[in-house]
Write a protein that holds these residues in place. Structure first.
Motif, PDB file in Angstrom:
ATOM      1  N   TRP A 192       0.842  -1.207   0.000  1.00 41.04           N
ATOM      2  CA  TRP A 192       0.000   0.000   0.000  1.00 41.04           C
ATOM      3  C   TRP A 192       0.873   1.252   0.000  1.00 41.04           C
ATOM      4  N   ALA A 193       1.875   1.276   0.866  1.00 46.69           N
ATOM      5  CA  ALA A 193       2.735   2.454   0.997  1.00 46.69           C
ATOM      6  C   ALA A 193       3.493   2.745  -0.295  1.00 46.69           C
ATOM      7  N   LEU A 194       3.991   1.712  -0.972  1.00 43.86           N
ATOM      8  CA  LEU A 194       4.725   1.924  -2.217  1.00 43.86           C
ATOM      9  C   LEU A 194       3.800   2.432  -3.315  1.00 43.86           C
ATOM     10  N   ALA A 195       2.576   1.925  -3.359  1.00 42.43           N
ATOM     11  CA  ALA A 195       1.615   2.415  -4.345  1.00 42.43           C
ATOM     12  C   ALA A 195       1.286   3.886  -4.089  1.00 42.43           C
ATOM     13  N   PHE A 196       1.125   4.235  -2.819  1.00 42.28           N
ATOM     14  CA  PHE A 196       0.835   5.626  -2.452  1.00 42.28           C
ATOM     15  C   PHE A 196       2.036   6.523  -2.755  1.00 42.28           C
ATOM     16  N   LEU A 197       3.243   5.986  -2.533  1.00 43.09           N
ATOM     17  CA  LEU A 197       4.456   6.731  -2.858  1.00 43.09           C
ATOM     18  C   LEU A 197       4.523   7.022  -4.355  1.00 43.09           C
ATOM     19  N   GLU A 198       4.270   6.010  -5.170  1.00 45.39           N
ATOM     20  CA  GLU A 198       4.332   6.186  -6.624  1.00 45.39           C
ATOM     21  C   GLU A 198       3.308   7.205  -7.110  1.00 45.39           C
ATOM     22  N   LEU A 199       2.150   7.233  -6.483  1.00 44.90           N
ATOM     23  CA  LEU A 199       1.149   8.239  -6.837  1.00 44.90           C
ATOM     24  C   LEU A 199       1.715   9.640  -6.632  1.00 44.90           C
ATOM     25  N   HIS A 200       2.364   9.859  -5.490  1.00 43.05           N
ATOM     26  CA  HIS A 200       2.920  11.177  -5.180  1.00 43.05           C
ATOM     27  C   HIS A 200       4.131  11.512  -6.046  1.00 43.05           C
ATOM     28  N   LEU A 201       4.874  10.514  -6.472  1.00 47.68           N
ATOM     29  CA  LEU A 201       5.999  10.784  -7.363  1.00 47.68           C
ATOM     30  C   LEU A 201       5.511  11.121  -8.766  1.00 47.68           C
ATOM     31  N   ALA A 202       4.379  10.543  -9.158  1.00 45.26           N
ATOM     32  CA  ALA A 202       3.798  10.873 -10.460  1.00 45.26           C
ATOM     33  C   ALA A 202       3.222  12.280 -10.453  1.00 45.26           C
ATOM     34  N   HIS A 203       2.756  12.720  -9.290  1.00 43.85           N
ATOM     35  CA  HIS A 203       2.178  14.067  -9.145  1.00 43.85           C
ATOM     36  C   HIS A 203       2.791  14.725  -7.904  1.00 43.85           C
ATOM     37  N   PRO A 204       4.026  15.217  -7.996  1.00 41.44           N
ATOM     38  CA  PRO A 204       4.725  15.728  -6.804  1.00 41.44           C
ATOM     39  C   PRO A 204       3.991  16.850  -6.076  1.00 41.44           C
ATOM     40  N   TRP A 205       3.162  17.578  -6.765  1.00 38.37           N
ATOM     41  CA  TRP A 205       2.418  18.689  -6.152  1.00 38.37           C
ATOM     42  C   TRP A 205       1.392  18.210  -5.123  1.00 38.37           C
ATOM     43  N   LEU A 206       1.074  16.916  -5.116  1.00 42.35           N
ATOM     44  CA  LEU A 206       0.093  16.411  -4.157  1.00 42.35           C
ATOM     45  C   LEU A 206       0.533  16.643  -2.712  1.00 42.35           C
ATOM     46  N   THR A 207       1.844  16.639  -2.472  1.00 43.10           N
ATOM     47  CA  THR A 207       2.310  16.828  -1.094  1.00 43.10           C
ATOM     48  C   THR A 207       2.047  18.248  -0.598  1.00 43.10           C
ATOM     49  N   SER A 208       1.736  19.163  -1.521  1.00 42.85           N
ATOM     50  CA  SER A 208       1.444  20.543  -1.125  1.00 42.85           C
ATOM     51  C   SER A 208      -0.015  20.736  -0.745  1.00 42.85           C
ATOM     52  N   LEU A 209      -0.844  19.727  -1.002  1.00 41.24           N
ATOM     53  CA  LEU A 209      -2.268  19.831  -0.707  1.00 41.24           C
ATOM     54  C   LEU A 209      -2.625  18.933   0.462  1.00 41.24           C
TER      55      LEU A 209
END
Length: 239
Positions: free
Chosen positions: A107-124
């Protein structure tokens, strides 16, 4: 935000999962599609960063004004919330089912890959009163893992908090590392060398730090390997 605005926003979020979008009774028919608008907004954020995203910039991609976009996405804050959920589609994977650590790692790796594909997600922030369906999918999948391994109810919320925070933090670091070039790496090494040269007793001042082994020999992989190590620690704390 008025109650009417909140209702309209929730309708937009859940438009493919049970709600319907209101259409104006008068005036011209809808000329834009909300999914296409969000595709364009996400593509802009992916390419140029969240700072480049505005209702005006997104509207310009359709030859429209920012005001023309409002009936479709609401204000900028609502548009960003729609973008977050639109970009957060849960991918398909099979849980290993071999241990809590293995399932949580998947689960964590899938969630990590999502954020790496869209780095701006960590700002929201995901901490909003009206989460969208894709956000709910991620949480439900995580809760299903905790339920499968009979995690006590009192430990589920803290575990979720730690996992979300750890993944997002590691993703932010990993995204930053991806922007490094050889010059950035060389500058970092020069700074480290200068610190050791100018502070020769650095190891004596900070002996525990000096003795700390790296998570991995490849610093580029440190966020991913650090995440996996943290997940194992979290899983070990579960009964």
């Amino acid at each position: 935000m008025s109650p009417e605005d909140v209702t309209a926003h929730v309708r937009r979020l859940w438009r493919h999962r049970g709600t319907t979008l209101r259409t104006p009774r008068r005036g011209p028919r809808q000329q834009l599609d909300l999914d296409e608008i969000l595709d364009a907004a996400v593509a802009l954020a992916d390419a140029e960063g969240l700072a480049a995203v505005s209702t005006r910039a997104v509207a310009a991609r359709f030859g429209k004004t920012a005001m023309a976009l409002y009936p479709y996405v609401g204000d900028k804050g609502q548009m960003l919330a729609l973008m977050l959920d639109h970009a957060s589609v849960l991918p398909s994977w099979t849980d290993p089912g071999t241990s809590p650590a293995d399932d949580l790692s998947a689960w964590a790796l899938a969630f990590l890959e999502l954020h790496l594909a869209h780095p701006w997600l960590t700002s929201l922030s995901w901490a909003r009163a009206a989460p969208g369906p894709h956000e709910q999918d991620w949480l439900e999948r995580l809760l299903a893992i905790l339920d499968r391994w009979a995690t006590p109810a009192a430990m589920r919320s803290p575990t979720i908090t730690m996992l979300y925070a750890t993944v997002r933090s590691c993703a932010e670091t990993a995204a930053a590392y991806r922007t490094f070039d050889s010059g950035d790496a060389a500058q970092w090494r020069e700074g480290a060398d200068a610190t050791r040269r100018l502070i020769p007793d650095l190891a004596e001042r900070y002996p525990l730090t000096a003795a700390l082994p790296p998570v991995t020999a490849d610093w580029r992989q440190a966020p991913r390997e650090g995440l996996l190590a943290a997940v194992r620690l979290i899983a070990a704390a579960l009964p």
